[in-house]
Design an enzyme around this catalytic site. Structure first.
Site, PDB file in Angstrom:
ATOM      1  N   HIS A 125     -40.336   7.005  90.173  1.00 63.65           N
ATOM      2  CA  HIS A 125     -39.342   7.424  88.932  1.00 63.65           C
ATOM      3  C   HIS A 125     -39.055   8.904  90.094  1.00 63.65           C
ATOM      4  CE1 HIS A 125     -37.974   8.920  85.317  1.00 63.65           C
ATOM      5  NE2 HIS A 125     -38.647  10.902  85.741  1.00 63.65           N
ATOM      6  N   HIS A 127     -35.571   7.025  79.227  1.00 65.98           N
ATOM      7  CA  HIS A 127     -37.169   7.252  78.764  1.00 65.98           C
ATOM      8  C   HIS A 127     -37.628   5.678  77.703  1.00 65.98           C
ATOM      9  CE1 HIS A 127     -40.513  10.703  77.541  1.00 65.98           C
ATOM     10  NE2 HIS A 127     -39.848  10.566  78.932  1.00 65.98           N
ATOM     11  N   ASN A 128     -37.475   4.752  78.530  1.00 67.97           N
ATOM     12  CA  ASN A 128     -37.794   3.338  78.078  1.00 67.97           C
ATOM     13  C   ASN A 128     -39.401   3.029  77.574  1.00 67.97           C
ATOM     14  OD1 ASN A 128     -34.972   3.088  78.648  1.00 67.97           O
ATOM     15  ND2 ASN A 128     -35.474   2.071  80.263  1.00 67.97           N
ATOM     16  N   ASP A 139     -37.750  22.317  86.049  1.00 68.77           N
ATOM     17  CA  ASP A 139     -38.657  22.131  84.507  1.00 68.77           C
ATOM     18  C   ASP A 139     -39.779  21.780  84.874  1.00 68.77           C
ATOM     19  OD1 ASP A 139     -36.809  20.111  85.156  1.00 68.77           O
ATOM     20  OD2 ASP A 139     -37.018  19.363  83.650  1.00 68.77           O
TER      21      ASP A 139
END
Lengths: 778, 234, 79
Positions: A48, A95-96, A270
């Site tokens: 990721h 966002h699986n 973020d």
């Protein structure tokens, strides 16, 4: 405080770190990592965050154009110039896995995450889209996931106040237990407002803003699944991440206000995946600086949190801001105004190291650039999947042609993938912000950018964009897992082609794209082959349509107990419509208008005549086989350019691309897809004559998915001009009929050479198509 | 005219209201922060839509206790024009400036779509430009827009001409099918007994420009302007 | 001390959530269900030991903000 566990080979393996990677860690640190550091490495070197399995492939993507101001991989999202000192920032992310575990919160936090990526760039988010995939909708479990995901997206987007203006939803057995949730967000800003995620300026204070850190999402980040151990006992408390859109709205408003405060912000980032870890090392790595933070100053929601937990928490709606020294009071003033927690947690250093202290004691000390940039890179083995041979050998002529075309169209229009998605998008606020020019229900959505869409300016600063400015952006998101499964390279080209065709039909020229690669386990050579070939196809097609990739996301390991999902690259394309007058929708407008098909009715060079992998083949014959329709990029580009030229010449009243379900579905949708209010669809009829079109099969003619086709309608006066233009561009163009009477008596009549004239009632077809999802879900 | 648009934490239609009042209708419009205590020089107040305070506890329940709402109450008591849209309508009900309450949609889920409205009593500042029975096409976007009030209140409101907009079909009939949220009597919007405070669930500010698929919402805002101009003149 | 406040929709008020849950319960085989109402439950940690004063002040709060008397009933328990 609990004592950290000892570093053992088992613990290393539980963190998903291979023995070779561990050797590398020893080399980078010059010593053994402690528990917190091990956790930091494990998330930073996850697929990721590091793209370790896909980096070499992703290099193929076209990533440059004159208009790109911030390119792929540089920052949280790419930024493209749209003229008049305006720019857009956009990105898509998956966002699986979280959505499979908890559909509502999983999808909601997916939306929250992508919105943060956009305002982190200094842009004001102005619209969202999503691409969703689920198993067979007849299963109650799939219905639960579908309802949860849509509800979660609605909850977050509606409350935040962003219009969810477009999307796609597909259903296929391969996604059973493994839904895909890809969320997209687009924001707008002035050129000078681009913010950077870099920890610049030695000595600058580092601020934490937003809600306190809890143990949320801990289990998801480092430990995919594991036995309950001493270490994991702590982890198990890590609950599902819960999104708070209200909080995010406040954090965004406060951040944009702070970014407008002159010279206050040096860098902003973020806290997404692996929150504090990722944001601190990435900002330091980008600036070539170091960063030192003190964890006791981090606002904490739970008591007794360990450094490991604080560093790896994925609590939502948090931001890291590097403030120029002397401007600390600005942060305090603005975040107090919005009643938001903030804390000065650290400082930018010149050491190049990420130093984490807890009550003064060093708990991690890692070279920031090394961990952020020197992640492992793997060249995985690839092997053509065994099933491909069968796919290539399959011929549709093993099935007899249809004898019930009238029923076939009715059936296709009710197939959940083709049926109207009004059950979905009416749950999304798709109109807030007064910019939704073309709402969900046409080929591409169109959003208006106006002066007050922009982030605020510093006090007293002169406006840098022309007064009364309006820009029109078209957006579309597409994917076709079946095509890509059957032919990863060709199918992926089609994904891009279809998306670009949607834009062309709305009157837009592509500006750029963002992709989301949803695939299975890359260690499996057959699955890696799908990924590799798919990226090759995507890259080639993105280049052909001048749609450079500005960023995206990779989601691997989408495996379920039955096997891997269909390989599913999804692509979101963003384009610019030059003039308001060029905005075009898919539905027929006026009685008497001439209907023209641009492109070949059937690709006779395709052995499956466009039926391979088609919705028709799956719905009617339960066959998922055969090479999917061929995608000739040159031909496709010519059709799209022609469509655009005709639109810009003012000749086109409607344009709709032929995709799933083929020509018949395309024509039906052109007749009934306009909807003006609750229970108020607007119907047109059409009289179509295809008797002049040669096709050896009726099903291929009506439901085949031959690529590079657009159905346009034009007033009788302009038909000749369209045909002449087509001839000059060497694009086949055929007058196939006329738009006929409206209202309740409207019919779609199709005459072919082989069957007697088919006639459907438009209101009846509409009702099947419009209500199909609600009938299953309500 | 000088419009004040309130801004609570979580308001998200505030800028849309300002956009329409300023850029489309050409009036002065400014945002007022919820911590402000005075309305300043104001001809009318708009309480915009959104999710004030995240809609936590109950829609509008927390916003009503903000500083600015005390000022709005005084303004309304003196006859000032106040219009609540969507969440703003919910806030005005919670604050007791309007009768009744808004509860969860009958179909439970959020609904965003254009609906048809039929205007009632034309003798109010919010409807004076729309003769009774005028059909309007305006979008809704809410999860809790089902209007509720006890039978006695409903009766009084009806007798007193306080029901200003009802959901209807395209021909103006107030049918159950045309009611998107289960509101009693198909109520989409109402006003108070004095007729200077109104609220509605549909969003007129989203239907005030042709490019946004409709401009029926303008008539509502223009009615307010006409009323204010007449009042200033007299 | 802890105050426990239960807020429920008034009988006359439509409760679509309750209706949906009732149908779902019946669907999965729970019989004999007459009615389902869905409300909310609020816990407030309190300082001090004066239960009567607490009951009075929390009841006021319930009337003023925690519930909407137009559509909801409430009950307060101090523990």
């Amino acid at each position: 405080m609990t004592k950290d566990p000892a570093i053992t080979p088992e613990l290393v393996a539980q963190h998903g770190i291979t023995p070779e990677e561990y050797e590398n860690i020893l080399k980078i640190l010059g010593r053994e990592p402690n528990y917190t550091e091990l956790g930091i490495f494990s998330v930073m070197w996850s697929e990721h965050c590091s793209y370790k399995n896909t980096k070499p492939l992703l290099k193929q993507f076209p990533t440059r154009s004159k208009k790109i101001l911030v390119g792929a991989g540089e920052e949280n999202a790419g930024i493209i110039d749209i003229g008049d000192n305006l720019a857009i920032a956009f990105k898509m992310e998956s966002h699986n896995h979280p959505s499979a575990v908890e559909p509502f919160q999983g999808a909601a936090t997916g939306v929250g995450g992508i919105i943060r990526d956009i305002f982190t760039m200094g842009a004001r988010p102005i619209c969202a889209m999503n691409s969703l995939r689920f198993g067979n909708l007849s299963s109650p479990e799939v219905q639960r996931l579908f309802r949860g995901v849509v509800g979660g997206i609605a909850h977050y987007g509606n409350c935040f106040g962003i219009p969810t203006i477009a999307g796609e939803v597909c259903f296929d057995d391969s996604y059973e237990g493994n839904p895909l949730v890809n969320a997209f967000c687009l924001g707008v800003l002035r050129h000078e407002q681009i913010a950077r995620g870099a920890a610049k300026g030695i000595g600058n204070p580092v601020f934490y803003v937003g809600p306190a850190t809890g143990r949320d999402g801990l289990a998801g980040a480092a430990f995919a699944s594991q036995d309950l151990t001493e270490a994991s006992a702590e982890q198990q408390r890590g609950a599902v991440q819960v999104g708070d859109p209200f909080m995010e709205k406040l954090v965004m408003e406060a951040c944009l206000e702070l970014l407008a405060a002159k010279d206050a912000v040096a860098g902003i980032q973020d806290m997404g995946a692996a929150g504090l870890t990722c944001s601190t090392c990435e900002t330091a790595a980008r600036a070539g600086t170091g960063i030192e933070i003190e964890l006791s100053k981090v606002p904490q929601r739970a008591t007794g949190m360990t450094p490991y937990e604080i560093m790896l928490s994925e609590s939502q709606e948090r931001m890291l801001i590097i403030v120029n020294k002397g401007h600390e009071a600005e942060v305090q003033r603005i975040f107090d105004k919005w009643d938001l927690p903030w804390s000065e947690i650290g400082v930018v250093t010149d050491t190049g190291r990420m130093v984490v202290k807890n009550h003064g004691q060093v708990v991690a000390n890692i070279p920031a650039a090394k961990i952020a940039n020197d992640s492992p890179v793997y060249h995985r083995d690839s092997k053509e999947p065994a099933y491909m041979q069968g796919v290539r050998a399959y011929r549709v002529n093993s099935l007899s042609d249809t004898t019930s075309p009238a029923k076939d169209l009715e059936m296709l229009l009710q197939t959940p993938t083709i049926a109207s998605k009004n059950w979905v998008y009416r749950q999304y606020d798709h109109m807030v912000r007064d910019g939704s020019v073309v709402c969900p229900g046409s080929d591409a959505a169109v959003v208006r950018i106006k002066g007050d869409s922009l982030p605020m300016l510093p006090d007293g600063a002169a406006e840098s964009v022309p007064a009364g400015i309006e820009k029109f952006i078209a957006l579309s998101v597409d994917g076709n897992g079946v095509y890509v499964y059957l032919d990863p390279y060709e199918g992926s080209k089609t994904v891009v082609a279809e998306c670009a065709r949607n834009l062309a039909c709305s009157g837009a020229t592509p500006l750029g794209s963002t992709d989301n690669l949803n695939f299975g386990n890359p260690h499996n050579p057959e699955l890696f082959f799908q990924l590799k070939e798919s990226v090759r196809g995507l890259a080639e097609a993105c280049a052909a349509f001048n749609a450079p990739v500005t960023g995206g996301n990779v989601s691997l390991y989408n495996q379920n107990p039955m096997g891997a999902i269909d390989p599913t690259p999804t692509l979101a394309l963003v384009g610019l419509i030059e003039k308001k007058e060029h905005i075009t929708t898919q539905w027929f407008k006026d009685e008497g208008d001439v209907i023209i098909l641009l492109g070949d009715a059937v690709d006779s060079a395709d052995p499956n005549l466009g039926l391979g992998g088609s919705a028709y083949l799956m719905a009617k014959h339960d066959v998922k086989n055969g090479l999917p329709p061929r995608c000739d990029l040159k031909k496709e580009k010519a059709v799209q350019d022609l469509t655009l030229e005709c639109i810009r010449s003012g000749w086109i009243k409607s344009a709709h691309d032929c995709s799933e379900g083929g020509l018949a579905v395309c024509l039906a949708e052109s007749c009934f897809s306009k909807n003006v209010a609750l229970n108020t669809p607007v119907f047109k009829g059409a009289k179509i004559d295809l008797s002049g079109v040669k096709s050896s099969r009726l099903d291929a003619l009506l439901f085949g998915e031959t690529q590079s086709r657009v159905v346009v309608s034009t007033s009788a006066d302009h038909a000749e001009q369209v045909l002449a233009k087509a001839q000059a561009s060497s694009v086949p163009a055929t007058v196939i009929g006329k738009v006929t009477g409206c209202c309740k008596a409207a019919t779609l009549d199709i005459t072919t050479a082989t069957a007697s004239t088919l006639s459907w009632s438009i209101p009846a077809l509409h009702s099947l198509w419009w209500n199909a999802l609600a009938e299953i879900m309500d | 005219m000088n419009f004040s648009v309130l801004q609570f934490p979580g308001s998200n239609c505030d800028q849309d209201c300002v956009h329409v009042l300023k850029n489309v209708l050409g009036h002065n419009a400014r945002l007022l922060w919820h911590k402000d205590t005075s309305l300043g020089d104001t001809d009318a107040v708009i309480v915009p839509g959104g999710f004030s305070y995240g809609d936590y506890l109950r829609t509008g329940a927390i916003a009503r206790y903000s500083n600015i709402m005390a000022a709005v109450k005084q303004f309304a008591d003196r006859g000032g024009l106040v219009l609540g849209i969507c969440n703003g309508f919910q806030i005005l009900c919670e604050a007791g400036l309007l009768p009744g309450a808004l509860i969860r949609n009958k179909g439970i889920s959020f609904r965003c779509e254009f609906v048809w409205l039929r205007t009632g009593n034309p003798d109010t500042p919010f409807t004076c430009k729309a003769p009774e029975g005028t059909l309007l096409r305006i979008p809704i976007a809410h999860g809790e827009g089902c209007y509720f009030a006890d039978a006695e209140t409903l009766k009084q409101m009806e007798e007193n001409g306080q029901i200003l907009w009802r959901y209807c079909d395209r021909h103006g009939n107030t049918t159950p099918e045309s009611n998107p949220n289960g509101s009693l009597l198909n109520i989409a919007g109402i006003c108070n007994a004095q007729k200077n405070v109104a609220g509605l669930m549909p969003h007129p500010e989203r239907a005030s420009e042709k490019i946004l698929s409709g401009h029926d919402g303008r008539i509502l805002l223009e009615s307010m302007v006409q009323f204010l101009e007449n009042r200033k003149r007299s | 001390m802890k105050a426990k406040i239960t807020v429920t929709p008034k009988k006359a008020v439509l409760d679509p959530q309750g209706k949906t849950v009732q149908t779902a319960l019946e669907h999965i085989g729970f019989t004999g269900i007459k009615d389902v109402r869905i409300g909310k439950y609020i816990e407030i940690e309190l300082e001090g030991t004066d239960r009567e004063a607490a009951l009075k002040s929390i009841s006021q709060a319930s009337h003023k903000i925690l519930s909407n008397p137009v559509i909801e009933d409430y009950s307060v328990e101090i523990e």
